[in-house]
Design a protein around this motif. Structure first.
Motif, short mmCIF file in Angstrom:
data_model
loop_
_atom_site.label_atom_id
_atom_site.label_comp_id
_atom_site.label_asym_id
_atom_site.label_seq_id
_atom_site.Cartn_x
_atom_site.Cartn_y
_atom_site.Cartn_z
N PRO A 76 0.82 -1.15 -0.17
CA PRO A 76 -0.08 -0.17 0.02
C PRO A 76 0.79 1.29 0.06
N PRO A 77 0.38 2.37 -0.44
CA PRO A 77 1.09 3.68 -0.59
C PRO A 77 1.41 4.18 0.79
N ALA A 78 2.44 4.60 1.33
CA ALA A 78 2.80 5.09 2.71
C ALA A 78 2.08 6.81 2.48
N ARG A 174 -3.40 6.88 -6.67
CA ARG A 174 -4.95 6.74 -6.33
C ARG A 174 -5.08 5.90 -4.84
N PRO A 175 -4.65 6.48 -3.82
CA PRO A 175 -4.83 5.75 -2.58
C PRO A 175 -6.18 5.79 -2.48
N THR A 176 -6.59 4.64 -1.55
CA THR A 176 -7.78 4.38 -0.89
C THR A 176 -7.94 4.27 0.54
N LEU A 177 -8.97 4.39 1.03
CA LEU A 177 -9.25 3.97 2.64
C LEU A 177 -10.29 3.25 2.47
N TYR A 178 -10.27 1.97 3.31
CA TYR A 178 -11.32 0.91 3.10
C TYR A 178 -11.52 0.23 4.56
N ASP A 197 -10.51 11.88 -7.67
CA ASP A 197 -9.91 10.82 -8.32
C ASP A 197 -10.81 10.07 -9.31
N GLY A 198 -12.34 10.33 -9.29
CA GLY A 198 -13.08 9.82 -10.00
C GLY A 198 -13.33 8.47 -9.69
#
Length: 199
Positions: A76-78, A174-178, A197-198
């Motif tokens: 995942p992105p930092a 395109r980071p996400t939170l889930y 981000d769409g």
């Protein structure tokens, strides 16, 4: 080739990838072994030998693929707190807005994520019973970096909602939170993306 690719997508050399690779290999070998065992009793030893060879070959090919970069281990992105600030959308009309001063505003977020321990009357029903509920409210948020990129979380405290911490996913661009919906083993995710981000 399917087994090492699936294992790499599930976490590469980590425990999840190893478990998935083992399960897929076992399933791929068990069915033919059971079908042939009833017809020829002496087929067991060759199947066992070829099965062990297939497992070793799969592990070797997966290791070579990861070492050479042909297969990429997902990370995942930092994020930093500044990366979290902004409006995030679930793509279905729900949004969560994080401000730089630690405030959060949730609008029409799915309450089925986990109204953990909240009274039933704290959420408004969308429709007939069983169709789920939506939650809106104000509160605070903090970013927890954890011990690495896989354990970073965004914790929100919204009085009207009972959200668990948001995990970080997606990519650098395109980071996400889930959050998981229901049992984490089901891999049913509720995902927020940056509103600009769409989909």
């Amino acid at each position: 080739m399917v087994v090492p690719v699936a294992a790499a997508l599930a976490g590469g050399a980590g425990a999840g990838g190893l478990a998935l690779g083992w399960a897929l290999t076992t399933a791929a070998l068990t069915v033919p072994a059971l079908l042939w065992r009833s017809r020829r009793e002496r087929i067991f030893k060759p199947v066992a030998l070829w099965g062990v060879a297939a497992i070793v070959l799969t592990a070797a090919l997966g290791g070579v693929g990861l070492a050479t970069g042909v297969l990429k281990e997902y990370r995942p992105p930092a994020l930093t707190p500044a990366d979290v600030v902004g409006r995030w959308s679930d793509g279905q009309g729900g949004t969560v807005t994080f401000t730089a001063d630690g405030r959060v505003s949730a609008v029409d977020i799915d309450e089925d994520l986990g109204g953990r321990g909240l009274p039933e009357d704290t959420a408004d029903a969308d429709g007939p019973e069983g169709e789920g509920t939506r939650c809106s409210g104000q509160g605070t948020w903090t970013y927890e970096p954890g011990g690495g990129v896989r354990s970073q979380e965004v914790r929100t405290t919204v009085d009207a909602c009972g959200f668990a911490p948001w995990s970080v996913g997606g990519t650098e661009d395109r980071p996400t939170l889930y959050q998981y919906i229901g049992d984490p083993d089901s891999w049913d995710l509720y995902v927020l993306r940056r509103a600009d981000d769409g989909p």
